[in-house]
Design an enzyme around this catalytic site. Structure first.
Site, PDB file in Angstrom:
ATOM      1  N   ASP A  35       7.506 -17.881  54.175  1.00  0.00           N
ATOM      2  CA  ASP A  35       6.142 -18.382  54.020  1.00  0.00           C
ATOM      3  C   ASP A  35       6.119 -19.189  52.721  1.00  0.00           C
ATOM      4  O   ASP A  35       6.346 -18.631  51.642  1.00  0.00           O
ATOM      5  CB  ASP A  35       5.168 -17.190  53.949  1.00  0.00           C
ATOM      6  CG  ASP A  35       3.717 -17.648  53.890  1.00  0.00           C
ATOM      7  OD1 ASP A  35       3.466 -18.789  53.453  1.00  0.00           O
ATOM      8  OD2 ASP A  35       2.844 -16.858  54.268  1.00  0.00           O
ATOM      9  N   ALA A  59       4.323 -28.148  56.345  1.00  0.00           N
ATOM     10  CA  ALA A  59       3.186 -28.808  55.693  1.00  0.00           C
ATOM     11  C   ALA A  59       1.894 -28.240  56.245  1.00  0.00           C
ATOM     12  O   ALA A  59       1.886 -27.643  57.330  1.00  0.00           O
ATOM     13  CB  ALA A  59       3.214 -30.321  55.968  1.00  0.00           C
ATOM     14  N   TYR A  60       0.829 -28.440  55.502  1.00  0.00           N
ATOM     15  CA  TYR A  60      -0.517 -28.170  56.009  1.00  0.00           C
ATOM     16  C   TYR A  60      -0.999 -29.500  56.585  1.00  0.00           C
ATOM     17  O   TYR A  60      -1.221 -30.455  55.835  1.00  0.00           O
ATOM     18  CB  TYR A  60      -1.417 -27.692  54.858  1.00  0.00           C
ATOM     19  CG  TYR A  60      -2.825 -27.380  55.305  1.00  0.00           C
ATOM     20  CD1 TYR A  60      -3.229 -26.072  55.527  1.00  0.00           C
ATOM     21  CD2 TYR A  60      -3.741 -28.392  55.522  1.00  0.00           C
ATOM     22  CE1 TYR A  60      -4.519 -25.784  55.956  1.00  0.00           C
ATOM     23  CE2 TYR A  60      -5.031 -28.121  55.955  1.00  0.00           C
ATOM     24  CZ  TYR A  60      -5.414 -26.816  56.167  1.00  0.00           C
ATOM     25  OH  TYR A  60      -6.681 -26.539  56.596  1.00  0.00           O
ATOM     26  N   TYR A 124      -6.234 -33.918  52.483  1.00  0.00           N
ATOM     27  CA  TYR A 124      -4.847 -33.852  52.957  1.00  0.00           C
ATOM     28  C   TYR A 124      -3.988 -34.908  52.245  1.00  0.00           C
ATOM     29  O   TYR A 124      -2.920 -34.592  51.700  1.00  0.00           O
ATOM     30  CB  TYR A 124      -4.823 -34.065  54.482  1.00  0.00           C
ATOM     31  CG  TYR A 124      -3.457 -34.344  55.063  1.00  0.00           C
ATOM     32  CD1 TYR A 124      -2.517 -33.329  55.206  1.00  0.00           C
ATOM     33  CD2 TYR A 124      -3.091 -35.635  55.461  1.00  0.00           C
ATOM     34  CE1 TYR A 124      -1.256 -33.591  55.740  1.00  0.00           C
ATOM     35  CE2 TYR A 124      -1.844 -35.907  55.992  1.00  0.00           C
ATOM     36  CZ  TYR A 124      -0.932 -34.888  56.142  1.00  0.00           C
ATOM     37  OH  TYR A 124       0.312 -35.154  56.647  1.00  0.00           O
ATOM     38  N   LYS A 128      -0.851 -34.306  49.667  1.00  0.00           N
ATOM     39  CA  LYS A 128       0.505 -34.818  49.932  1.00  0.00           C
ATOM     40  C   LYS A 128       0.973 -35.707  48.774  1.00  0.00           C
ATOM     41  O   LYS A 128       2.141 -35.685  48.403  1.00  0.00           O
ATOM     42  CB  LYS A 128       0.533 -35.606  51.252  1.00  0.00           C
ATOM     43  CG  LYS A 128       0.300 -34.782  52.503  1.00  0.00           C
ATOM     44  CD  LYS A 128       1.407 -33.799  52.830  1.00  0.00           C
ATOM     45  CE  LYS A 128       2.684 -34.445  53.293  1.00  0.00           C
ATOM     46  NZ  LYS A 128       3.702 -33.425  53.682  1.00  0.00           N
TER      47      LYS A 128
HETATM   48  N1  LIG Z   1       1.624 -35.179  62.219  1.00  0.00           N
HETATM   49  C1  LIG Z   1       1.456 -36.406  61.730  1.00  0.00           C
HETATM   50  O1  LIG Z   1       0.841 -37.263  62.342  1.00  0.00           O
HETATM   51  C2  LIG Z   1       2.040 -36.758  60.376  1.00  0.00           C
HETATM   52  C3  LIG Z   1       1.783 -38.036  59.857  1.00  0.00           C
HETATM   53  C4  LIG Z   1       2.336 -38.379  58.624  1.00  0.00           C
HETATM   54  C5  LIG Z   1       3.118 -37.471  57.931  1.00  0.00           C
HETATM   55  N2  LIG Z   1       3.334 -36.234  58.443  1.00  0.00           N
HETATM   56  C6  LIG Z   1       4.164 -35.304  57.673  1.00  0.00           C
HETATM   57  O2  LIG Z   1       5.356 -35.066  58.415  1.00  0.00           O
HETATM   58  C7  LIG Z   1       5.796 -33.726  58.221  1.00  0.00           C
HETATM   59  C8  LIG Z   1       5.971 -33.031  59.557  1.00  0.00           C
HETATM   60  O3  LIG Z   1       4.727 -33.034  60.238  1.00  0.00           O
HETATM   61  P1  LIG Z   1       4.531 -32.314  61.674  1.00  0.00           P
HETATM   62  O4  LIG Z   1       3.632 -33.194  62.481  1.00  0.00           O
HETATM   63  O5  LIG Z   1       5.833 -31.902  62.217  1.00  0.00           O
HETATM   64  O6  LIG Z   1       3.687 -31.045  61.216  1.00  0.00           O
HETATM   65  P2  LIG Z   1       3.310 -29.760  62.079  1.00  0.00           P
HETATM   66  O7  LIG Z   1       3.682 -29.930  63.503  1.00  0.00           O
HETATM   67  O8  LIG Z   1       1.902 -29.414  61.743  1.00  0.00           O
HETATM   68  O9  LIG Z   1       4.272 -28.656  61.467  1.00  0.00           O
HETATM   69  C9  LIG Z   1       4.074 -28.127  60.216  1.00  0.00           C
HETATM   70  C10 LIG Z   1       4.875 -26.856  60.126  1.00  0.00           C
HETATM   71  O10 LIG Z   1       4.607 -26.301  58.818  1.00  0.00           O
HETATM   72  C11 LIG Z   1       4.552 -24.916  58.994  1.00  0.00           C
HETATM   73  N3  LIG Z   1       3.789 -24.261  57.952  1.00  0.00           N
HETATM   74  C12 LIG Z   1       2.482 -24.418  57.615  1.00  0.00           C
HETATM   75  N4  LIG Z   1       2.141 -23.553  56.662  1.00  0.00           N
HETATM   76  C13 LIG Z   1       3.257 -22.834  56.378  1.00  0.00           C
HETATM   77  C14 LIG Z   1       3.542 -21.782  55.477  1.00  0.00           C
HETATM   78  N5  LIG Z   1       2.604 -21.282  54.670  1.00  0.00           N
HETATM   79  N6  LIG Z   1       4.796 -21.291  55.425  1.00  0.00           N
HETATM   80  C15 LIG Z   1       5.758 -21.788  56.243  1.00  0.00           C
HETATM   81  N7  LIG Z   1       5.556 -22.774  57.127  1.00  0.00           N
HETATM   82  C16 LIG Z   1       4.302 -23.281  57.193  1.00  0.00           C
HETATM   83  C17 LIG Z   1       3.865 -24.686  60.328  1.00  0.00           C
HETATM   84  O11 LIG Z   1       4.186 -23.387  60.732  1.00  0.00           O
HETATM   85  P3  LIG Z   1       3.576 -22.714  62.054  1.00  0.00           P
HETATM   86  O12 LIG Z   1       4.320 -23.360  63.181  1.00  0.00           O
HETATM   87  O13 LIG Z   1       3.877 -21.281  61.874  1.00  0.00           O
HETATM   88  O14 LIG Z   1       2.109 -23.026  62.011  1.00  0.00           O
HETATM   89  C18 LIG Z   1       4.468 -25.790  61.169  1.00  0.00           C
HETATM   90  O15 LIG Z   1       5.601 -25.330  61.861  1.00  0.00           O
HETATM   91  C19 LIG Z   1       4.766 -33.086  57.287  1.00  0.00           C
HETATM   92  O16 LIG Z   1       5.207 -33.206  55.965  1.00  0.00           O
HETATM   93  C20 LIG Z   1       3.525 -33.937  57.470  1.00  0.00           C
HETATM   94  O17 LIG Z   1       2.685 -33.911  56.338  1.00  0.00           O
HETATM   95  C21 LIG Z   1       2.818 -35.860  59.665  1.00  0.00           C
END
Ligand SMILES: NC(=O)c1ccc[n+]([C@@H]2O[C@H](COP(=O)([O-])OP(=O)(O)OC[C@H]3O[C@@H](n4cnc5c(N)ncnc54)[C@H](OP(=O)(O)O)[C@@H]3O)[C@@H](O)[C@H]2O)c1
Length: 295
Positions: A35, A59-60, A124, A128
């Site tokens: 975590d 990430a959150y 958010y 970041k």
């Molecule tokens: N999604 C987008 O459109 C987008 C756009 C630009 C940049 N990004 C960046 O790209 C990266 C990947 O994004 P994504 O879309 O793959 O995100 P995602 O699907 O929301 O996955 C985030 C992961 O972080 C985990 N997490 C959250 N809180 C945690 C904690 N306290 N301890 C351990 N794990 C935790 C979540 O765990 P759980 O599975 O247990 O909830 C989830 O598996 C991130 O850095 C995000 O900011 C994303």
């Protein structure tokens, strides 16, 4: 090379988990194993495991909820990555982290490059950006990969939402004034792995020279409206769609708790020039993603 992947269950983490083992021993950690709110656990885990490479896909990412969960977003997106970078520095590991197009305010009309001024509009994006700053301060050898509009065919991505809406509605209203680069999580995971693979012999020294921020997202950019149209056109189960009309609307018609940048497309030339790699066009990636997911 020993690799620790943090956040193995997210859209990107799930894809990284599939491709990273090609590079060496991978230890993939989800929230249950680590975590990231537990800073001591981050330190203990990374010091015990002593990886050569730490990749943070956790990430959150709840952009609207973050407006009221400021502290939580800050802890996960800003503090935790800073600690990871600090441990990477102390243990001579390379640190790879992902950031977002939402560090920009979207007022530009051409794709943002790494030297453009940041000015996040929402909690958010601010969290970041603080994460980036903390990594720069604490870290030594790191890549911060800013990406945008990640989707996968698992979970609650925009692609799956559009498919779901198309089954239940005759008219879809989709915003046409938000523009960025749709990025297939698998393509992002693959290019990250390729960048590491080509520098695998001596990653610490090679990435030290290349340490910094890079934009890395699907090639080309589009509006959510055009993206939705392509999603529907590529839907292999088109006969299940009820939708007859898809209407472009402005963001004002769908007020959300968090403000979003209108134009946040990313210019990814620096990554291509540095690593000799480029992401597939967003249209091709979407076609591939949608055909494979139904196999
Ligand atoms: N999604 C987008 O459109 C987008 C756009 C630009 C940049 N990004 C960046 O790209 C990266 C990947 O994004 P994504 O879309 O793959 O995100 P995602 O699907 O929301 O996955 C985030 C992961 O972080 C985990 N997490 C959250 N809180 C945690 C904690 N306290 N301890 C351990 N794990 C935790 C979540 O765990 P759980 O599975 O247990 O909830 C989830 O598996 C991130 O850095 C995000 O900011 C994303």
């Amino acid at each position: 090379m020993k690799i620790v992947l943090i956040g193995k269950n997210g859209q990107l983490g799930s894809e990284l988990r599939q491709v990273l083992p090609a590079l060496g021993e991978m230890i993939a950690l989800g929230r249950d194993e680590l975590d990231v709110l537990d800073y001591l656990a981050i330190q203990k885990t990374l010091i015990e495991l002593q990886p050569g490479l730490i990749i943070n896909a956790s990430a959150y990412t709840e952009v609207d909820l973050a407006e009221t969960q400021i502290d939580l977003a800050e802890k996960i997106n800003a503090q935790a990555p800073g600690i990871m970078a600090e441990i990477a520095h102390k243990t001579n590991a390379v640190f790879i982290h992902y950031s977002t197009d939402y560090v920009f305010d979207g007022k530009k009309h051409t794709p943002y490059s790494e030297t453009d001024l940041t000015h996040p509009l929402n909690v958010y994006g601010k969290s970041k950006l603080k994460g980036e700053e903390n990594i720069k301060q604490a870290g030594d050898v790191y890549l911060i990969l800013r990406t945008s509009w990640i989707y996968s065919l698992r979970g609650n991505s925009f692609v799956n939402k559009v498919l779901r809406w198309s089954r239940g509605n005759k008219i879809l209203k989709i915003v046409s004034d938000q523009i960025s680069n749709p990025t297939w999580a698998r393509a992002l995971a693959e290019i990250t792995t390729q960048a590491i693979a080509t520098n695998k012999s001596n990653p610490l020294d090679i990435f030290r020279e290349r340490s910094g921020i890079y934009h890395l997202a699907g090639s080309g950019y589009t509006s959510r409206y055009e993206w939705a149209k392509q999603i529907l056109a590529n839907d292999p189960k088109r006969t299940e769609q009820l939708v007859q009309t898809i209407e472009p609307v402005s963001s004002d018609e769908f007020p959300t708790p968090a403000m979003r940048p209108l134009f946040s497309a990313l210019n990814c030339e620096k990554f291509t020039e540095t690593f000799g790699l480029h992401m597939p066009s967003w249209e091709n990636a979407l076609r591939k993603a949608m055909s494979e997911s139904y196999v």
